[in-house]
Design a protein around this motif. Sequence first.
Motif, PDB file in Angstrom:
ATOM      1  N   CYS A   1      18.412  97.464 113.576  1.00  0.00           N
ATOM      2  CA  CYS A   1      17.234  97.461 112.706  1.00  0.00           C
ATOM      3  C   CYS A   1      17.426  96.544 111.503  1.00  0.00           C
ATOM      4  CB  CYS A   1      16.918  98.881 112.243  1.00  0.00           C
ATOM      5  SG  CYS A   1      15.195  99.143 111.763  1.00  0.00           S
ATOM      6  N   GLY A   2      18.647  96.080 111.289  1.00  0.00           N
ATOM      7  CA  GLY A   2      18.898  95.144 110.198  1.00  0.00           C
ATOM      8  C   GLY A   2      19.279  95.768 108.882  1.00  0.00           C
ATOM      9  N   HIS A   3      19.656  97.036 108.894  1.00  0.00           N
ATOM     10  CA  HIS A   3      20.050  97.666 107.643  1.00  0.00           C
ATOM     11  C   HIS A   3      21.315  97.029 107.071  1.00  0.00           C
ATOM     12  CE1 HIS A   3      17.707 101.623 108.676  1.00  0.00           C
ATOM     13  NE2 HIS A   3      16.936 100.559 108.587  1.00  0.00           N
ATOM     14  N   ASP A   4      22.150  96.468 107.932  1.00  0.00           N
ATOM     15  CA  ASP A   4      23.317  95.729 107.447  1.00  0.00           C
ATOM     16  C   ASP A   4      22.879  94.538 106.604  1.00  0.00           C
ATOM     17  OD1 ASP A   4      22.220  94.678 109.795  1.00  0.00           O
ATOM     18  OD2 ASP A   4      24.118  93.877 110.523  1.00  0.00           O
ATOM     19  N   GLY A   5      21.814  93.854 107.036  1.00  0.00           N
ATOM     20  CA  GLY A   5      21.284  92.728 106.272  1.00  0.00           C
ATOM     21  C   GLY A   5      20.638  93.158 104.966  1.00  0.00           C
ATOM     22  N   HIS A   6      19.952  94.289 104.991  1.00  0.00           N
ATOM     23  CA  HIS A   6      19.351  94.801 103.759  1.00  0.00           C
ATOM     24  C   HIS A   6      20.440  95.158 102.747  1.00  0.00           C
ATOM     25  CE1 HIS A   6      15.812  96.292 106.498  1.00  0.00           C
ATOM     26  NE2 HIS A   6      15.907  94.985 106.456  1.00  0.00           N
ATOM     27  N   MET A   7      21.534  95.741 103.222  1.00  0.00           N
ATOM     28  CA  MET A   7      22.658  96.033 102.321  1.00  0.00           C
ATOM     29  C   MET A   7      23.245  94.748 101.744  1.00  0.00           C
ATOM     30  SD  MET A   7      24.762  99.227 104.007  1.00  0.00           S
ATOM     31  CE  MET A   7      24.585  98.851 105.762  1.00  0.00           C
ATOM     32  N   ALA A   8      23.305  93.700 102.556  1.00  0.00           N
ATOM     33  CA  ALA A   8      23.852  92.429 102.086  1.00  0.00           C
ATOM     34  C   ALA A   8      22.986  91.829 100.980  1.00  0.00           C
ATOM     35  CB  ALA A   8      23.982  91.449 103.255  1.00  0.00           C
ATOM     36  N   ILE A   9      21.673  91.997 101.085  1.00  0.00           N
ATOM     37  CA  ILE A   9      20.774  91.505 100.038  1.00  0.00           C
ATOM     38  C   ILE A   9      21.058  92.213  98.722  1.00  0.00           C
ATOM     39  CG2 ILE A   9      18.348  91.483  99.318  1.00  0.00           C
ATOM     40  CD1 ILE A   9      17.681  90.939 102.319  1.00  0.00           C
ATOM     41  N   LEU A  10      21.261  93.521  98.764  1.00  0.00           N
ATOM     42  CA  LEU A  10      21.610  94.243  97.542  1.00  0.00           C
ATOM     43  C   LEU A  10      23.006  93.880  97.051  1.00  0.00           C
ATOM     44  CD1 LEU A  10      18.979  95.762  97.885  1.00  0.00           C
ATOM     45  CD2 LEU A  10      20.211  97.888  97.413  1.00  0.00           C
ATOM     46  N   ALA A  11      23.900  93.550  97.969  1.00  0.00           N
ATOM     47  CA  ALA A  11      25.236  93.100  97.564  1.00  0.00           C
ATOM     48  C   ALA A  11      25.142  91.814  96.751  1.00  0.00           C
ATOM     49  CB  ALA A  11      26.116  92.890  98.795  1.00  0.00           C
ATOM     50  N   ALA A  12      24.203  90.941  97.122  1.00  0.00           N
ATOM     51  CA  ALA A  12      23.997  89.709  96.361  1.00  0.00           C
ATOM     52  C   ALA A  12      23.537  90.017  94.942  1.00  0.00           C
ATOM     53  CB  ALA A  12      22.972  88.824  97.078  1.00  0.00           C
ATOM     54  N   LEU A  13      22.644  90.992  94.801  1.00  0.00           N
ATOM     55  CA  LEU A  13      22.207  91.392  93.465  1.00  0.00           C
ATOM     56  C   LEU A  13      23.359  91.977  92.661  1.00  0.00           C
ATOM     57  CD1 LEU A  13      18.732  93.110  94.054  1.00  0.00           C
ATOM     58  CD2 LEU A  13      19.228  90.715  93.571  1.00  0.00           C
ATOM     59  N   ALA A  14      24.204  92.760  93.326  1.00  0.00           N
ATOM     60  CA  ALA A  14      25.346  93.354  92.632  1.00  0.00           C
ATOM     61  C   ALA A  14      26.251  92.279  92.051  1.00  0.00           C
ATOM     62  CB  ALA A  14      26.121  94.254  93.593  1.00  0.00           C
ATOM     63  N   ARG A  15      26.505  91.247  92.828  1.00  0.00           N
ATOM     64  CA  ARG A  15      27.334  90.149  92.309  1.00  0.00           C
ATOM     65  C   ARG A  15      26.676  89.503  91.093  1.00  0.00           C
ATOM     66  NH1 ARG A  15      31.111  86.447  96.170  1.00  0.00           N
ATOM     67  NH2 ARG A  15      32.428  88.159  96.905  1.00  0.00           N
ATOM     68  N   ALA A  16      25.372  89.274  91.193  1.00  0.00           N
ATOM     69  CA  ALA A  16      24.671  88.606  90.102  1.00  0.00           C
ATOM     70  C   ALA A  16      24.675  89.452  88.834  1.00  0.00           C
ATOM     71  CB  ALA A  16      23.243  88.303  90.533  1.00  0.00           C
ATOM     72  N   PHE A  17      24.349  90.736  88.956  1.00  0.00           N
ATOM     73  CA  PHE A  17      24.281  91.584  87.764  1.00  0.00           C
ATOM     74  C   PHE A  17      25.669  91.987  87.269  1.00  0.00           C
ATOM     75  CE2 PHE A  17      19.926  92.337  89.421  1.00  0.00           C
ATOM     76  CZ  PHE A  17      19.250  91.809  88.328  1.00  0.00           C
ATOM     77  N   GLY A  18      26.667  91.880  88.127  1.00  0.00           N
ATOM     78  CA  GLY A  18      28.028  92.070  87.662  1.00  0.00           C
ATOM     79  C   GLY A  18      28.457  90.957  86.720  1.00  0.00           C
ATOM     80  N   ARG A  19      27.906  89.765  86.942  1.00  0.00           N
ATOM     81  CA  ARG A  19      28.238  88.609  86.083  1.00  0.00           C
ATOM     82  C   ARG A  19      27.378  88.572  84.832  1.00  0.00           C
ATOM     83  NH1 ARG A  19      27.932  84.899  91.440  1.00  0.00           N
ATOM     84  NH2 ARG A  19      30.061  85.241  92.201  1.00  0.00           N
ATOM     85  N   GLN A  20      26.109  88.949  84.979  1.00  0.00           N
ATOM     86  CA  GLN A  20      25.190  88.905  83.838  1.00  0.00           C
ATOM     87  C   GLN A  20      24.187  90.046  83.951  1.00  0.00           C
ATOM     88  OE1 GLN A  20      23.264  85.133  83.232  1.00  0.00           O
ATOM     89  NE2 GLN A  20      22.023  85.896  81.531  1.00  0.00           N
ATOM     90  N   ARG A  21      24.223  90.955  82.994  1.00  0.00           N
ATOM     91  CA  ARG A  21      23.313  92.087  82.993  1.00  0.00           C
ATOM     92  C   ARG A  21      21.881  91.631  82.716  1.00  0.00           C
ATOM     93  NH1 ARG A  21      27.640  94.111  84.756  1.00  0.00           N
ATOM     94  NH2 ARG A  21      28.373  96.170  84.090  1.00  0.00           N
ATOM     95  N   PRO A  22      20.900  92.448  83.099  1.00  0.00           N
ATOM     96  CA  PRO A  22      19.530  92.131  82.712  1.00  0.00           C
ATOM     97  C   PRO A  22      19.396  92.163  81.187  1.00  0.00           C
ATOM     98  CG  PRO A  22      19.677  94.377  83.536  1.00  0.00           C
ATOM     99  CD  PRO A  22      20.995  93.727  83.828  1.00  0.00           C
TER     100      PRO A  22
END
Length: 381
Positions: free
Chosen positions: A99-120
């Motif tokens: 169903c692609g839930h692995d891909g959906h998790m990967a999309i959130l992983a990308a956000l985690a990397r970004a917000f880990g470097r710079q908070r909103p």
Amino acid sequence: MFLSDQDVLDITAWRRKLHAMPEVSGDEHRTAAEVVSLLAATEPDELVSGLGGTGIVAVYQGNDPGPTVMFRAELDALPIEEITTVAHRSQIPGKGHMCGHDGHMAILAALARAFGRQRPTSGRVILLFQPAEENGVGAAAVLADPRFAALNPDYAFALHNMPGIAFGHSWIKAGPANCASCGLKIKLTGKTAHASMPETGTSPAPAVADLIPALTALRTGSLQSDDLVLTTVTHVSIGEPAFGIAPGSAEVWVTLRTVSDGAMAALRAKAEALAREAAERHGLQVDFSYHDEFRHCTNDADAVSIIRAALDGEGLSHEAGETFRASEDFGRFGDKLKSAMLFLGAGAGYAALHNPDYDFPDGLIPVGARIFMRIAKDLLG
């Protein structure tokens, strides 16, 4: 783009690792551990595990006051044997990320990397990795967890990849987004007999023969007019697999599907009435049980406007599309907060969801991440 080439490579490899180790609803322990490990490396302001079972939340706090914006992905896979030949194919017999839930998790992983470097700049970002979406119990379990209530998000956004829609093109509309559905198991009980003397027993076979077309005939309406009623007989079993025994019991499994929860109540009543009539006509007992119950999913108009603005800002094409027949438990979050789900095209000719030859297209990871990041930037800076 806020992701480097190395980020994309790393997250793609992580997605494929998850793909090879699928776990079904309620049993996502190894998957959850992988998610916790990845999120911990980004040093979120808060990391919660075991939410509603195996769910995980990471919180990234801005400096200024503002809304709390949640993005959600799913942890679970399906009880389907994968038949692809990709190097990262499932290593767990009978289970696959079809169903692609692995891909959906990967999309959130990308956000985690970004917000880990710079908070909103303001407010908070919540990344929710939800358990047990495929059987419809995960969102309710998360909402019932007091730790989630304490987070008190204002918005919830999700996406689902969708084969049959052009790659990178989105469908997003206010109002009904996913149908309500449930599995109805009808159990018919008569009396077993020797196959040479069937008249001494009470076979459920004639009732089953009556029920299958009768249940199917309940189909009516359409998605276009938001009044679709769909019944699908998914499984039938009668008696024992033997030539010497006339059957004394049977089960008929049927999936009921409607655009709204209100219409679902009426459909349940009609299906049960048909089964009772067939049982009475043929001298049988009848029992019912319900499984995989999904509420309808409705997109909030304000949340939809936010998604559309983000798609426009990223130069990504979109249209309203139509309500999807498939069900999704994300709609439960709409009871508590403004929520909306978009459908992101995986390709017009791509393998269908829940098919054994499906594999999430990795090219969608940066596309989905761009959409979610633009939403976060628009709301939080």
